[in-house]
Design a protein around this motif. Structure first.
Motif, PDB file in Angstrom:
ATOM      1  N   ASP A  24       0.835  -1.192   0.000  1.00  0.00           N
ATOM      2  CA  ASP A  24       0.000   0.000   0.000  1.00  0.00           C
ATOM      3  C   ASP A  24       0.871   1.244   0.000  1.00  0.00           C
ATOM      4  OD1 ASP A  24      -2.344   1.493   0.043  1.00  0.00           O
ATOM      5  OD2 ASP A  24      -2.374   1.597   2.228  1.00  0.00           O
ATOM      6  N   GLY A  25       0.655   2.098  -0.990  1.00  0.00           N
ATOM      7  CA  GLY A  25       1.463   3.296  -1.156  1.00  0.00           C
ATOM      8  C   GLY A  25       2.544   3.116  -2.207  1.00  0.00           C
ATOM      9  N   VAL A  26       3.012   1.884  -2.404  1.00  0.00           N
ATOM     10  CA  VAL A  26       4.137   1.629  -3.315  1.00  0.00           C
ATOM     11  C   VAL A  26       5.175   2.734  -3.132  1.00  0.00           C
ATOM     12  CG1 VAL A  26       4.776   0.928  -5.657  1.00  0.00           C
ATOM     13  CG2 VAL A  26       2.426   0.666  -4.932  1.00  0.00           C
ATOM     14  N   HIS A  27       5.567   2.925  -1.875  1.00  0.00           N
ATOM     15  CA  HIS A  27       6.468   4.025  -1.518  1.00  0.00           C
ATOM     16  C   HIS A  27       7.924   3.660  -1.787  1.00  0.00           C
ATOM     17  CE1 HIS A  27       7.347   1.679   2.035  1.00  0.00           C
ATOM     18  NE2 HIS A  27       6.095   1.759   2.461  1.00  0.00           N
ATOM     19  N   ASN A  71      -3.510   3.851  -1.351  1.00  0.00           N
ATOM     20  CA  ASN A  71      -3.817   3.754  -2.785  1.00  0.00           C
ATOM     21  C   ASN A  71      -5.146   3.073  -3.026  1.00  0.00           C
ATOM     22  OD1 ASN A  71      -0.419   2.840  -3.347  1.00  0.00           O
ATOM     23  ND2 ASN A  71      -1.297   4.827  -3.782  1.00  0.00           N
ATOM     24  N   SER A  72      -5.870   3.545  -4.014  1.00  0.00           N
ATOM     25  CA  SER A  72      -6.961   2.758  -4.575  1.00  0.00           C
ATOM     26  C   SER A  72      -6.310   1.665  -5.432  1.00  0.00           C
ATOM     27  CB  SER A  72      -7.876   3.629  -5.434  1.00  0.00           C
ATOM     28  OG  SER A  72      -7.173   4.076  -6.596  1.00  0.00           O
ATOM     29  N   ILE A  73      -7.100   0.682  -5.827  1.00  0.00           N
ATOM     30  CA  ILE A  73      -6.565  -0.382  -6.678  1.00  0.00           C
ATOM     31  C   ILE A  73      -5.974   0.192  -7.960  1.00  0.00           C
ATOM     32  CG2 ILE A  73      -7.244  -2.287  -8.188  1.00  0.00           C
ATOM     33  CD1 ILE A  73      -6.766  -3.257  -5.445  1.00  0.00           C
ATOM     34  N   ASN A  74      -6.683   1.110  -8.606  1.00  0.00           N
ATOM     35  CA  ASN A  74      -6.209   1.675  -9.877  1.00  0.00           C
ATOM     36  C   ASN A  74      -4.930   2.484  -9.705  1.00  0.00           C
ATOM     37  OD1 ASN A  74      -8.205   0.528 -11.449  1.00  0.00           O
ATOM     38  ND2 ASN A  74      -9.600   2.254 -11.215  1.00  0.00           N
ATOM     39  N   GLU A  75      -4.823   3.212  -8.597  1.00  0.00           N
ATOM     40  CA  GLU A  75      -3.594   3.961  -8.338  1.00  0.00           C
ATOM     41  C   GLU A  75      -2.418   3.004  -8.159  1.00  0.00           C
ATOM     42  OE1 GLU A  75      -5.790   7.708  -6.035  1.00  0.00           O
ATOM     43  OE2 GLU A  75      -4.765   6.150  -4.888  1.00  0.00           O
ATOM     44  N   GLU A  78      -1.199   1.514 -11.516  1.00  0.00           N
ATOM     45  CA  GLU A  78      -0.374   2.428 -12.305  1.00  0.00           C
ATOM     46  C   GLU A  78       1.042   2.505 -11.750  1.00  0.00           C
ATOM     47  OE1 GLU A  78      -0.297   7.090 -13.854  1.00  0.00           O
ATOM     48  OE2 GLU A  78      -2.069   6.307 -12.826  1.00  0.00           O
ATOM     49  N   LEU A  79       1.170   2.566 -10.435  1.00  0.00           N
ATOM     50  CA  LEU A  79       2.483   2.662  -9.805  1.00  0.00           C
ATOM     51  C   LEU A  79       3.317   1.405 -10.075  1.00  0.00           C
ATOM     52  CD1 LEU A  79       1.275   4.214  -6.451  1.00  0.00           C
ATOM     53  CD2 LEU A  79       2.885   5.313  -8.028  1.00  0.00           C
ATOM     54  N   LEU A  80       2.702   0.235  -9.956  1.00  0.00           N
ATOM     55  CA  LEU A  80       3.424  -1.021 -10.198  1.00  0.00           C
ATOM     56  C   LEU A  80       3.803  -1.165 -11.666  1.00  0.00           C
ATOM     57  CD1 LEU A  80       1.316  -3.422  -7.944  1.00  0.00           C
ATOM     58  CD2 LEU A  80       3.666  -2.684  -7.533  1.00  0.00           C
ATOM     59  N   ASP A  81       2.906  -0.742 -12.530  1.00  0.00           N
ATOM     60  CA  ASP A  81       3.187  -0.811 -13.966  1.00  0.00           C
ATOM     61  C   ASP A  81       4.391   0.045 -14.320  1.00  0.00           C
ATOM     62  OD1 ASP A  81       2.780  -1.599 -16.600  1.00  0.00           O
ATOM     63  OD2 ASP A  81       1.442   0.064 -17.024  1.00  0.00           O
ATOM     64  N   ALA A 179       4.803  13.469   3.263  1.00  0.00           N
ATOM     65  CA  ALA A 179       4.331  12.219   2.675  1.00  0.00           C
ATOM     66  C   ALA A 179       4.986  11.984   1.316  1.00  0.00           C
ATOM     67  CB  ALA A 179       2.809  12.243   2.535  1.00  0.00           C
ATOM     68  N   ALA A 180       5.065  13.026   0.515  1.00  0.00           N
ATOM     69  CA  ALA A 180       5.668  12.898  -0.823  1.00  0.00           C
ATOM     70  C   ALA A 180       7.134  12.501  -0.740  1.00  0.00           C
ATOM     71  CB  ALA A 180       5.520  14.206  -1.585  1.00  0.00           C
ATOM     72  N   SER A 181       7.823  12.952   0.295  1.00  0.00           N
ATOM     73  CA  SER A 181       9.252  12.631   0.425  1.00  0.00           C
ATOM     74  C   SER A 181       9.461  11.145   0.699  1.00  0.00           C
ATOM     75  CB  SER A 181       9.891  13.470   1.534  1.00  0.00           C
ATOM     76  OG  SER A 181       9.487  13.040   2.823  1.00  0.00           O
ATOM     77  N   TYR A 182       8.465  10.459   1.267  1.00  0.00           N
ATOM     78  CA  TYR A 182       8.553   9.024   1.512  1.00  0.00           C
ATOM     79  C   TYR A 182       7.926   8.200   0.385  1.00  0.00           C
ATOM     80  CZ  TYR A 182      10.300   9.859   6.177  1.00  0.00           C
ATOM     81  OH  TYR A 182      11.081  10.244   7.228  1.00  0.00           O
ATOM     82  N   LEU A 183       6.908   8.768  -0.242  1.00  0.00           N
ATOM     83  CA  LEU A 183       6.264   8.056  -1.343  1.00  0.00           C
ATOM     84  C   LEU A 183       7.107   8.081  -2.611  1.00  0.00           C
ATOM     85  CD1 LEU A 183       2.604   9.366  -0.920  1.00  0.00           C
ATOM     86  CD2 LEU A 183       3.327   6.988  -0.673  1.00  0.00           C
ATOM     87  N   GLY A 184       7.799   9.206  -2.813  1.00  0.00           N
ATOM     88  CA  GLY A 184       8.513   9.403  -4.068  1.00  0.00           C
ATOM     89  C   GLY A 184       7.625  10.030  -5.125  1.00  0.00           C
ATOM     90  N   TYR A 185       6.431  10.429  -4.740  1.00  0.00           N
ATOM     91  CA  TYR A 185       5.478  11.103  -5.632  1.00  0.00           C
ATOM     92  C   TYR A 185       4.468  11.849  -4.754  1.00  0.00           C
ATOM     93  CZ  TYR A 185       2.610   6.994  -4.479  1.00  0.00           C
ATOM     94  OH  TYR A 185       1.930   6.014  -3.807  1.00  0.00           O
ATOM     95  N   ASN A 186       3.731  12.776  -5.357  1.00  0.00           N
ATOM     96  CA  ASN A 186       2.737  13.551  -4.616  1.00  0.00           C
ATOM     97  C   ASN A 186       1.478  12.726  -4.372  1.00  0.00           C
ATOM     98  OD1 ASN A 186       4.141  15.898  -6.593  1.00  0.00           O
ATOM     99  ND2 ASN A 186       3.975  16.385  -4.423  1.00  0.00           N
TER     100      ASN A 186
END
Length: 313
Positions: A24-27, A71-75, A78-81, A179-186
């Motif tokens: 969750d988050g694919v951080h 993350n929602s499933i769709n989010e 996209e991140l994993l892809d 949060a963005a600094s740990y996720l790597g995205y906004n």
């Protein structure tokens, strides 16, 4: 990336490099592990495979646990892809699946279905019925069934755990920059644009009202945010309000964004808005004129921030 909505539906002629988790988050911590998977798959001429579950196992096994996810499933898809994962298996988690013994899971899922060549997993990973099997059991199964087990170090696991906690706390506190600094995205919010009461139009700040479809999505602290969205291939910036609109005696939480220099019709469209910065708390004003004046100040501050943000990125 190929997507399979159950373990049984997976099919490939190649062996796989597998990892298992909710991700969750694919951080940034997750990304480190997932890059390890894709690298190993390339080196061993296999396909990378991520096994994840929905609903979250805790939603099934701990009914009184309220699980809000980053993350929602769709989010997540996209991140994993974007990370180059070959296969994603989203298995419906239920009590029957939770009762599989460790050896049945290894033999019938990892070996027979996934044709696993290597599994990359945390040193403290537990699996099987009542989560009684450990990494030592997995190593033993690997010797029996002919696959390699690679342990993720304690340091990496701690990095994943700590950053997940920090991300959730930061979102709940409205600190989307941390949060963005740990996720790597906004941090994104995805939903359908629906019609509101159109009050914003009357004071010069028309908004797109975003209805969140995923009930499990973690919503940030109420307040005013600077945000951006990619619409029809172009990036637009604006200011978003999350809250109950107390100035007009609102009672339910809404999410609405005023895009700058934008006049397209978005009704019924699915859009993703990324939060860049929290500007201020939501507050009740004595009149609509007072609210309008504050929105003017909010817009000036937001545009200053956006100018700096664009320069940095």
């Amino acid at each position: 990336m190929k997507i399979f909505h159950s373990i049984k539906s997976f099919s490939s002629n190649n062996q796989t490099i597998v990892t298992i988790g909710t991700f969750d988050g694919v951080h940034l911590g997750h990304q480190k592990i997932l890059k390890q998977i894709t690298k190993s798959a390339q080196e061993l001429h296999c396909e990378s495979l991520v096994l994840t579950f929905f609903p979250h196992p805790r939603m099934v096994l701990q009914k009184d646990t309220e699980m809000k996810q980053l993350n929602s499933i769709n989010e997540k898809l996209e991140l994993l892809d974007n990370l180059g994962i070959d296969n994603l298996v989203i298995h419906p988690f239920d009590k029957e699946f939770s009762r599989l013994t460790a050896e049945v899971f290894v033999k019938q899922v990892l070996v027979d279905v996934f044709r696993v060549k290597k599994i990359i997993i945390g040193y403290d990973h537990r699996f099987g019925r009542n989560r009684t099997a450990t990494i030592d059991d997995l190593n033993s199964f690997g010797e029996t069934y002919g696959f390699e087990v690679e342990q993720i170090s304690a340091e990496q696991i701690n990095e994943v755990s700590i950053s997940s906690t920090k991300i959730r706390n930061a979102i709940l506190e409205g600190n989307v920059e941390i949060a963005a600094s740990y996720l790597g995205y906004n941090y994104p919010i995805t939903g359908i644009v629906s019609k509101g009461n159109q009050l914003g139009r009357t004071i010069g700040y028309p908004t797109a009202n975003i209805k969140i479809v995923d009930d499990h999505k973690l919503i940030p602290l109420n307040g005013v945010y600077v945000a951006k969205s990619v619409i029809n291939g172009a990036t637009f910036y604006g200011m978003m309000n999350i809250g109950t609109r107390p100035t007009v005696d609102g009672s339910t939480q809404t999410i609405e964004i005023n895009f700058f220099d934008f006049n397209q019709d978005l009704y019924n469209q699915n859009i993703t808005v990324s939060l860049l910065k929290r500007s201020r708390n939501e507050q009740k004003f004595e009149s609509l004129d007072a609210l309008k004046n504050q929105l003017g100040l909010d817009k000036i501050a937001a545009q200053d921030f956006i100018n700096q943000f664009v320069k940095k990125n």
